[in-house]
Design an enzyme around this catalytic site. Sequence first.
Site, short mmCIF file in Angstrom:
data_model
loop_
_atom_site.label_atom_id
_atom_site.label_comp_id
_atom_site.label_asym_id
_atom_site.label_seq_id
_atom_site.Cartn_x
_atom_site.Cartn_y
_atom_site.Cartn_z
N HIS A 102 0.87 -1.06 0.02
CA HIS A 102 -0.04 0.11 0.00
C HIS A 102 0.83 1.18 -0.07
O HIS A 102 2.11 1.43 0.44
CB HIS A 102 -0.77 0.09 1.43
CG HIS A 102 -0.36 -0.14 2.53
ND1 HIS A 102 -0.02 -1.49 2.90
CD2 HIS A 102 0.24 0.89 3.72
CE1 HIS A 102 0.90 -1.31 4.23
NE2 HIS A 102 0.93 -0.02 4.47
N PHE A 103 0.36 2.25 -0.57
CA PHE A 103 0.98 3.63 -0.34
C PHE A 103 0.26 4.61 0.55
O PHE A 103 -1.10 4.66 0.77
CB PHE A 103 0.92 4.42 -2.03
CG PHE A 103 1.86 3.80 -2.88
CD1 PHE A 103 1.62 2.69 -3.74
CD2 PHE A 103 3.06 4.37 -3.22
CE1 PHE A 103 2.40 1.94 -4.43
CE2 PHE A 103 4.14 3.82 -4.36
CZ PHE A 103 3.61 2.76 -4.68
P1 AMP Z 1 2.42 0.15 7.14
O1 AMP Z 1 3.01 -0.02 8.42
O2 AMP Z 1 2.83 0.66 6.19
O3 AMP Z 1 2.15 -1.36 6.73
O4 AMP Z 1 0.88 0.95 7.50
C1 AMP Z 1 -0.22 0.33 8.00
C2 AMP Z 1 -1.19 1.48 8.02
O5 AMP Z 1 -2.43 0.87 8.00
C3 AMP Z 1 -0.82 2.24 9.37
O6 AMP Z 1 -0.71 3.44 9.16
C4 AMP Z 1 -2.26 1.83 10.31
O7 AMP Z 1 -2.55 2.70 10.80
C5 AMP Z 1 -3.28 1.59 9.17
N1 AMP Z 1 -4.27 0.58 9.69
C6 AMP Z 1 -4.21 -0.61 10.42
N2 AMP Z 1 -5.23 -1.18 10.12
C7 AMP Z 1 -6.20 -0.29 9.58
C8 AMP Z 1 -7.48 -0.67 9.11
N3 AMP Z 1 -8.40 -1.38 9.69
N4 AMP Z 1 -8.10 0.50 8.50
C9 AMP Z 1 -7.40 1.51 8.08
N5 AMP Z 1 -6.11 1.55 8.37
C10 AMP Z 1 -5.57 0.81 8.96
#
Ligand code: AMP
Length: 138
Positions: A102-103
């Site tokens: 994801h971005f």
């Molecule tokens: P990463 O560390 O780049 O994998 O970022 C994952 C992101 O997903 C973090 O910024 C979290 O706050 C976000 N996140 C985790 N669970 C959810 C969810 N259920 N809905 C939206 N964002 C989420």
Amino acid sequence: MSYDPQNVFARILRGELPCVRVYEDAATLAFLDIMPQTEGHTLVLPKEPAATLLDLSPEAAAATIQTTQKVARAVQVAVGAEGLLISQFNGAAAGQTVPHVHFHILPRWEGTRLKAHAREKADPDQLELLAERIIAAL
Ligand code: AMP
């Protein structure tokens, strides 16, 4: 990295968990981060199951960056950002916490700092209102 089909974004993509959606097309989905590091923090992901950018097909990578550009423009308008940080982590060692590529779209303003990563949950009602403004700007 092998793909875990039970990761939270895979479950959102299957409709098993909710999200505050701002954009969706055949290849991609964008929704608000529930623990935003700044107002308007938005995530863009391909529907193709891939843990990291390196696992993604060229077609899905192209679709994801195109959606990131489109959604980033709307986020910038919706929150009046002075700048936009676009970030993307590959592997836990690089800071990735959800193993579906994801971005991050992070609006920035001079003199304001980012909040900690994935730490503090936002008010769901505020996120819904913000999503409406982003959707209106798309
Ligand atoms: P990463 O560390 O780049 O994998 O970022 C994952 C992101 O997903 C973090 O910024 C979290 O706050 C976000 N996140 C985790 N669970 C959810 C969810 N259920 N809905 C939206 N964002 C989420």
